[in-house]
Design a protein around this motif. Sequence first.
Motif, short mmCIF file in Angstrom:
data_model
loop_
_atom_site.label_atom_id
_atom_site.label_comp_id
_atom_site.label_asym_id
_atom_site.label_seq_id
_atom_site.Cartn_x
_atom_site.Cartn_y
_atom_site.Cartn_z
N ILE A 1 0.84 -1.20 0.00
CA ILE A 1 0.00 0.00 0.00
C ILE A 1 0.88 1.25 0.00
CG2 ILE A 1 -1.77 1.27 1.27
CD1 ILE A 1 -2.74 -1.35 0.05
N LEU A 2 1.94 1.22 0.79
CA LEU A 2 2.85 2.37 0.85
C LEU A 2 3.49 2.64 -0.50
CD1 LEU A 2 4.41 4.57 2.30
CD2 LEU A 2 6.00 2.81 3.14
N LEU A 3 3.95 1.60 -1.17
CA LEU A 3 4.58 1.80 -2.48
C LEU A 3 3.58 2.36 -3.49
CD1 LEU A 3 6.82 -1.41 -2.72
CD2 LEU A 3 7.54 0.93 -2.18
N ARG A 4 2.36 1.88 -3.46
CA ARG A 4 1.35 2.40 -4.40
C ARG A 4 0.99 3.84 -4.08
NH1 ARG A 4 -0.18 -1.87 -7.42
NH2 ARG A 4 0.15 -3.95 -6.51
N ALA A 5 0.99 4.20 -2.79
CA ALA A 5 0.75 5.59 -2.42
C ALA A 5 1.90 6.48 -2.89
CB ALA A 5 0.58 5.70 -0.91
N GLY B 1 7.46 2.20 -11.05
CA GLY B 1 8.29 3.31 -11.51
C GLY B 1 8.81 4.20 -10.41
N ILE B 2 8.96 3.65 -9.19
CA ILE B 2 9.44 4.46 -8.07
C ILE B 2 10.70 3.85 -7.44
CG2 ILE B 2 7.16 5.42 -7.54
CD1 ILE B 2 7.04 3.35 -5.21
N PRO C 1 1.78 1.67 7.05
CA PRO C 1 0.35 1.39 6.88
C PRO C 1 -0.01 -0.04 7.26
CG PRO C 1 1.44 1.30 4.76
CD PRO C 1 2.51 1.60 5.77
N SER C 2 0.27 -0.43 8.50
CA SER C 2 0.04 -1.81 8.95
C SER C 2 -1.43 -2.20 8.81
CB SER C 2 0.44 -1.96 10.41
OG SER C 2 1.83 -1.75 10.58
N ARG C 3 -1.63 -3.47 8.55
CA ARG C 3 -2.98 -4.02 8.51
C ARG C 3 -3.47 -4.43 9.90
NH1 ARG C 3 -0.71 -5.60 3.28
NH2 ARG C 3 -2.17 -4.88 1.67
N ALA C 4 -2.55 -4.56 10.85
CA ALA C 4 -2.89 -4.85 12.25
C ALA C 4 -1.66 -4.57 13.09
CB ALA C 4 -3.34 -6.30 12.43
N GLU C 5 -1.87 -4.06 14.30
CA GLU C 5 -0.77 -3.86 15.26
C GLU C 5 -1.36 -3.94 16.66
OE1 GLU C 5 2.42 -3.54 15.03
OE2 GLU C 5 2.81 -3.04 12.92
N SER D 1 -5.12 5.95 -1.75
CA SER D 1 -5.28 7.38 -2.00
C SER D 1 -5.27 8.18 -0.70
CB SER D 1 -6.57 7.65 -2.77
OG SER D 1 -6.48 7.11 -4.08
N ALA D 2 -5.91 7.65 0.34
CA ALA D 2 -5.91 8.35 1.63
C ALA D 2 -4.50 8.45 2.19
CB ALA D 2 -6.82 7.64 2.62
N LEU D 3 -3.71 7.41 2.01
CA LEU D 3 -2.33 7.45 2.47
C LEU D 3 -1.53 8.46 1.66
CD1 LEU D 3 -0.09 6.38 4.27
CD2 LEU D 3 0.26 4.50 2.65
#
Length: 373
Positions: free
Chosen positions: A214-218, A251-252, A278-282, A325-327
């Motif tokens: 998710i972080l890489l896509r953000a 491309g990043i 952006p963890s899915r659980a912690e 997108s929110a991230l």
Amino acid sequence: MKLLQALFFPPEQPGGVSSMIPSLQERFNSPHWEMELFSLPKRIRNKGHEPVHFHTFDWCEYEESPIVQKYIQTYKDYIWWTKLRLNKPYDLIHAHHPIAGLAMKEVFPETPVLQSIHSSYERELLLNGRIKAGSLEQRFLTSLYRELEARTDRLFTVSHSFKSYLTDYVDHPEQIGIIPNGFDERRFKPVPHENEVTQLVTVCRLVPAKGLDILLRACKELKERGLNYVLHIIGDGPIRKELEDLAKELGIYNETIFYGYTLHPEEFVPFFDVFVLPSRAEAFGSVFAEAALCSLALVGTDVGGISEQIESGSNGLLVPVGDVSALADALEQVIIDPAFRYELARTGSDHAKQHYSLNRVVYELKKLYLEYQ
């Protein structure tokens, strides 16, 4: 008072309980307190052979699972090592892993054993795709919570959200205490700096549960919006190559640096600007408190212990789990507005010092331990 802190992993790597307990030992160093640390060395394998019997369930119902078999063997090894190395009495034992707590109660049945549960192995396995919901492994691992409740003298966990998670697996959830992790401020030294390009950093094990896809896509969205940044990924794990390939595909890759495992990331994390994970659980999310003590702005997901550490807009920013997108929007805020970023970092540091200092944990634990004197 003679105390034993029973860990699972040797306390040789920074982060969470592994760094907290050795620091506690230093703070308990006085004529009134005698504290020792105990853990299972990684070299100990397949030494224990005693039969295992739990009081609240029959583990043999799950023995066809290789994961369960490995867990039980590790438990046997822990008991074997405990009997081999520990022979003097303690006034109190504080265990920090289910295997440690159950083994200590097996070897020292008359000694009070307090059990802290710092994380959920079954949730980690589920999120990382290693087991399925309702599987033998999940049912075995969640059964251990009721066993711990029955065998140890008191249960603790690290956040309200994780206490809520345990509710379905114990008989008396209202009796579970909460002791958040504490951190030695001396390990974290903020460094005044001005980076021309915003430096994003994350520190974690590279597994699906951490949400780095998710972080890489953000970050791809940030680049498409024309924003300059560098992403530093500190840590290693089974999906490192997959993440590197994804960074290339998006491309990043030129904006992303993979460091691998680093023993003391707190030594150079203060030179970055934003900590994001952006963890899915912690259950708690110790790295957020550590990054706050380094005076970094925090961006995380609204889940588990992270949302208990961050009041969004005040000492960090929270985004929904899995929302690319929110991230990206949150990261854009802290990239384009340095004054806002600095204010988040300052408030976050003050909050972490107030709520997650090691002195606070020492004070709470001393009061607790004295109840068993």
